[in-house]
Design a protein around this motif. Structure first.
Motif, short mmCIF file in Angstrom:
data_model
loop_
_atom_site.label_atom_id
_atom_site.label_comp_id
_atom_site.label_asym_id
_atom_site.label_seq_id
_atom_site.Cartn_x
_atom_site.Cartn_y
_atom_site.Cartn_z
N ILE A 3 54.38 107.68 44.77
CA ILE A 3 55.18 106.94 43.79
C ILE A 3 56.44 106.39 44.46
CG2 ILE A 3 56.60 107.15 41.71
CD1 ILE A 3 54.50 109.21 40.71
N LEU A 4 57.14 107.25 45.19
CA LEU A 4 58.38 106.83 45.85
C LEU A 4 58.12 105.71 46.85
CD1 LEU A 4 60.04 110.30 46.19
CD2 LEU A 4 61.05 108.32 45.04
N ASP A 5 57.02 105.78 47.56
CA ASP A 5 56.69 104.73 48.52
C ASP A 5 56.49 103.40 47.80
OD1 ASP A 5 56.11 103.92 51.23
OD2 ASP A 5 54.02 103.75 50.60
N SER A 6 55.83 103.42 46.65
CA SER A 6 55.60 102.19 45.88
C SER A 6 56.88 101.66 45.25
CB SER A 6 54.55 102.43 44.80
OG SER A 6 53.32 102.75 45.38
N LEU A 7 57.75 102.55 44.82
CA LEU A 7 58.98 102.12 44.15
C LEU A 7 59.96 101.44 45.10
CD1 LEU A 7 59.83 104.99 41.63
CD2 LEU A 7 58.54 102.89 41.26
N LYS A 8 59.81 101.65 46.39
CA LYS A 8 60.70 101.01 47.37
C LYS A 8 60.69 99.50 47.24
CE LYS A 8 60.21 104.59 50.86
NZ LYS A 8 59.62 104.92 52.16
N ASN A 9 59.59 98.94 46.76
CA ASN A 9 59.44 97.49 46.65
C ASN A 9 59.75 96.96 45.26
OD1 ASN A 9 58.54 97.37 49.36
ND2 ASN A 9 56.51 98.01 48.69
N MET A 10 60.21 97.81 44.36
CA MET A 10 60.49 97.39 42.99
C MET A 10 61.99 97.37 42.74
SD MET A 10 57.66 99.47 40.78
CE MET A 10 55.97 99.55 41.29
N SER A 11 62.41 96.42 41.94
CA SER A 11 63.83 96.36 41.58
C SER A 11 64.04 96.46 40.07
CB SER A 11 64.47 95.08 42.11
OG SER A 11 63.80 93.95 41.57
N ASP A 12 62.98 96.26 39.29
CA ASP A 12 63.08 96.31 37.84
C ASP A 12 62.86 97.74 37.34
OD1 ASP A 12 63.12 94.92 35.16
OD2 ASP A 12 61.13 95.87 35.08
N LEU A 13 63.84 98.28 36.63
CA LEU A 13 63.77 99.67 36.16
C LEU A 13 62.59 99.90 35.25
CD1 LEU A 13 64.99 102.51 35.93
CD2 LEU A 13 66.40 101.64 34.04
N ARG A 14 62.35 99.01 34.28
CA ARG A 14 61.24 99.19 33.34
C ARG A 14 59.91 99.23 34.08
NH1 ARG A 14 59.92 101.96 29.94
NH2 ARG A 14 62.10 101.87 29.39
N GLU A 15 59.73 98.31 35.01
CA GLU A 15 58.50 98.28 35.80
C GLU A 15 58.34 99.57 36.61
OE1 GLU A 15 56.48 95.64 39.42
OE2 GLU A 15 58.55 95.24 38.81
N ALA A 16 59.41 100.03 37.22
CA ALA A 16 59.36 101.25 38.03
C ALA A 16 59.05 102.47 37.18
CB ALA A 16 60.69 101.42 38.76
N LYS A 17 59.70 102.56 36.02
CA LYS A 17 59.45 103.70 35.13
C LYS A 17 58.01 103.68 34.63
CE LYS A 17 62.78 104.83 32.13
NZ LYS A 17 63.92 104.71 31.21
N ASP A 18 57.53 102.51 34.23
CA ASP A 18 56.14 102.40 33.77
C ASP A 18 55.16 102.79 34.86
OD1 ASP A 18 57.01 101.53 31.28
OD2 ASP A 18 56.57 99.41 31.67
N PHE A 19 55.42 102.34 36.08
CA PHE A 19 54.55 102.68 37.20
C PHE A 19 54.53 104.20 37.42
CE2 PHE A 19 53.86 103.64 41.66
CZ PHE A 19 52.63 103.03 41.88
N ALA A 20 55.71 104.80 37.46
CA ALA A 20 55.80 106.25 37.70
C ALA A 20 55.12 107.03 36.60
CB ALA A 20 57.27 106.66 37.83
N VAL A 21 55.35 106.64 35.35
CA VAL A 21 54.73 107.33 34.21
C VAL A 21 53.22 107.23 34.29
CG1 VAL A 21 54.41 107.19 31.70
CG2 VAL A 21 56.72 107.21 32.67
N ASN A 22 52.70 106.03 34.55
CA ASN A 22 51.25 105.84 34.63
C ASN A 22 50.63 106.66 35.76
OD1 ASN A 22 51.06 104.14 32.42
ND2 ASN A 22 51.39 102.31 33.65
#
Length: 78
Positions: free
Chosen positions: A13-32
């Protein structure tokens, strides 16, 4: 599941979030990602709740890195 399994999920998850800047998108990704893996239900519920409480990318990343440290046995709160 064993803590090592949760550790690898958090690392992914952390590796994928490095490329995200939108909080909602990051939270949705982590939750999923967390919902789609079989991990201890207590740990899953706590992590999902805590992710929902985050109000910035910094706080989300901090939560996930601290969770990773916890499962590596390096938590400050041991």
């Amino acid at each position: 599941m064993a803590p090592d399994y949760l550790k690898s999920i958090l690392e992914s998850i952390l590796d994928s979030l490095k490329n995200m800047s939108d909080l909602r998108e990051a939270k949705d990704f982590a939750v999923n990602e967390i919902k789609n893996h079989r991990i201890d239900e207590t740990a899953k519920r706590k992590l999902l709740f805590n992710i929902g409480q985050q109000t910035s990318m910094y706080s989300l990343l901090k939560l996930l890195y601290n969770s990773l440290l916890k499962y590596e046995g390096m938590s400050v709160n041991q």
